[in-house]
Write a protein that holds these residues in place. Structure first.
Motif: not given
Length: 174
Positions: A15-20, A63-67
């Motif tokens: 899950l790619y997450i970008t904190l805008v 951005s970050t990513e979680f499994i």
């Protein structure tokens, strides 16, 4: 139930997450500003954004990513938690929080054929403020069946290495 068992190996993913950005956050410091940062969590995984000083409308584009494991998607009530904090010289002050349902984000991302899902979510526990976040779910290869912290680290290392090579190839070709 049998269909779910057949799907399980395919439910692993990133899950790619970008904190805008944050918007209209509460002031916690002298001068009617704050020094906000966000903590984003998915179960035991967490990430902290950089601090943006002296603002109530911070822009991050970080951005970050979680499994994401099959258990994460099959268990009801699994959420991505966003907490906003004001960094102080000593300590921190709470500036609100929100939850985003994991299943909903993954479902919408898959419906968008791996596209980004943009969410603006009101923060609770404070008078006002919201967070803007983008999510994208990328199903992982079937080879990532083992769901242990060590397996996650190995998978992330392989994935990041692959992404680095793609970027290097583009810069050589471009």
């Amino acid at each position: 139930a049998e269909q779910v068992e057949l799907l399980k190996p395919h439910l692993n993913g990133l899950l790619y997450i970008t904190l805008v950005k944050g918007e209209g956050l509460v002031a916690k410091d002298v001068g009617n500003t704050s020094d906000p940062y966000f903590k984003i969590k998915l179960k035991s995984q967490s990430w902290r954004s950089p601090v943006v000083y002296q603002t109530l409308n911070p822009v991050y584009d970080a951005s970050t990513e979680f499994i994401v494991s099959p258990a994460d998607l099959l268990s009801p009530g699994v959420v991505i938690k966003c907490e906003c904090w004001d960094k102080d010289i000593v300590g921190k002050e709470f500036m609100g929080e929100c939850d985003v349902e994991l299943r909903d984000v993954v479902k919408r991302s898959l419906q968008a054929v791996g596209g980004w899902v943009y969410r603006r979510v009101e923060l609770r526990g404070v008078e006002h403020g919201s967070v803007h976040v983008k999510f994208r779910f990328q199903p992982a290869d079937v080879g990532m069946r083992e769901n242990t912290p060590e397996a996650r680290e190995r998978y992330l290392a392989r994935h990041k290495s692959r992404m680095r090579r793609k970027v290097e190839r583009r810069s050589v070709d471009g």
